[in-house]
Scaffold this active site. Structure first.
Site, PDB file in Angstrom:
ATOM      1  N   HIS A  18       0.835  -1.204   0.000  1.00 37.69           N
ATOM      2  CA  HIS A  18       0.000   0.000   0.000  1.00 37.69           C
ATOM      3  C   HIS A  18       0.869   1.253   0.000  1.00 37.69           C
ATOM      4  O   HIS A  18       0.632   2.195  -0.766  1.00 37.69           O
ATOM      5  CB  HIS A  18      -0.895   0.048   1.249  1.00 37.69           C
ATOM      6  N   LYS A  44     -15.574  -8.820   4.690  1.00 35.91           N
ATOM      7  CA  LYS A  44     -14.283  -8.344   5.187  1.00 35.91           C
ATOM      8  C   LYS A  44     -14.430  -7.824   6.610  1.00 35.91           C
ATOM      9  O   LYS A  44     -14.440  -6.624   6.839  1.00 35.91           O
ATOM     10  CB  LYS A  44     -13.756  -7.212   4.299  1.00 35.91           C
ATOM     11  N   ARG A  93      -2.096  -6.030  -8.151  1.00 40.38           N
ATOM     12  CA  ARG A  93      -0.928  -6.850  -7.820  1.00 40.38           C
ATOM     13  C   ARG A  93      -0.673  -7.901  -8.879  1.00 40.38           C
ATOM     14  O   ARG A  93       0.462  -8.250  -9.156  1.00 40.38           O
ATOM     15  CB  ARG A  93      -1.132  -7.549  -6.474  1.00 40.38           C
ATOM     16  N   SER A 131      -2.906  -7.660   2.818  1.00 33.38           N
ATOM     17  CA  SER A 131      -3.199  -7.519   4.247  1.00 33.38           C
ATOM     18  C   SER A 131      -3.628  -8.844   4.854  1.00 33.38           C
ATOM     19  O   SER A 131      -3.230  -9.182   5.973  1.00 33.38           O
ATOM     20  CB  SER A 131      -4.295  -6.471   4.462  1.00 33.38           C
TER      21      SER A 131
END
Length: 164
Positions: A18, A44, A93, A131
């Site tokens: 990030h 999430k 990514r 994460s």
């Protein structure tokens, strides 16, 4: 007037991946607001409360002058409009990220046609970091210091329960 961009995410926690994208975005735009989603999607459930995620992000990003960190609870496009931003920054990514990000960008364009989405890719050494992987490694007692700011590593050590 300069260009304002929003980089949204849950940042649970913020990683070097990030941070890399934020540093790149800060060079491209006059003002970059890191929007921390206070109420992420039901799938999430965050490990850290929004206040903790804000503090960790501010610590990790200290020293980048044109970057601000702020929580939001609204639709992203409403947060963008509130800040009169012109750009949404998203990270890619891997190819596997593209389909979902393309759908998000298309929906945001339908909701707010005057806002562009810009995709950035992280430096190769950060492309694999997520994460969720960082949280999993930390939960299993692994050292995550290579992937996150020292304050984040400490917060993870204090948060997770070691699995025998």
């Amino acid at each position: 007037m300069g260009v304002t961009a929003i980089y949204p995410g849950t940042f649970d926690p913020i990683t070097h991946g990030h941070t890399d994208l934020i540093q790149r975005g800060a060079r491209l735009f006059d003002r970059l607001i890191v929007g921390v989603a206070a109420n992420p999607s039901p799938s999430k459930a965050p490990a850290f409360a929004v206040e903790e995620r804000l503090e960790l992000a501010r610590t990790a990003l200290a020293g980048i002058d044109n970057v601000e960190v702020e929580a939001f609870t609204s639709l992203l496009v409403d947060f963008v409009a509130h800040h009169e931003a012109q750009v949404i920054v998203r990270g890619l990514r891997a190819v596997s990220d593209f389909e979902y990000e393309f759908q998000l960008a298309s929906m945001n364009r339908q909701l707010r046609a005057d806002v562009e989405t810009v995709f950035l890719t992280p430096a190769e050494q950060y492309a694999f970091i997520s994460s969720s992987l960082v949280r999993e490694v930390a939960a299993l007692g692994g050292d995550v210091s290579r992937f996150v700011h020292p304050a984040v590593a400490e917060a993870l050590r204090n948060r997770v329960r070691r699995v025998p």
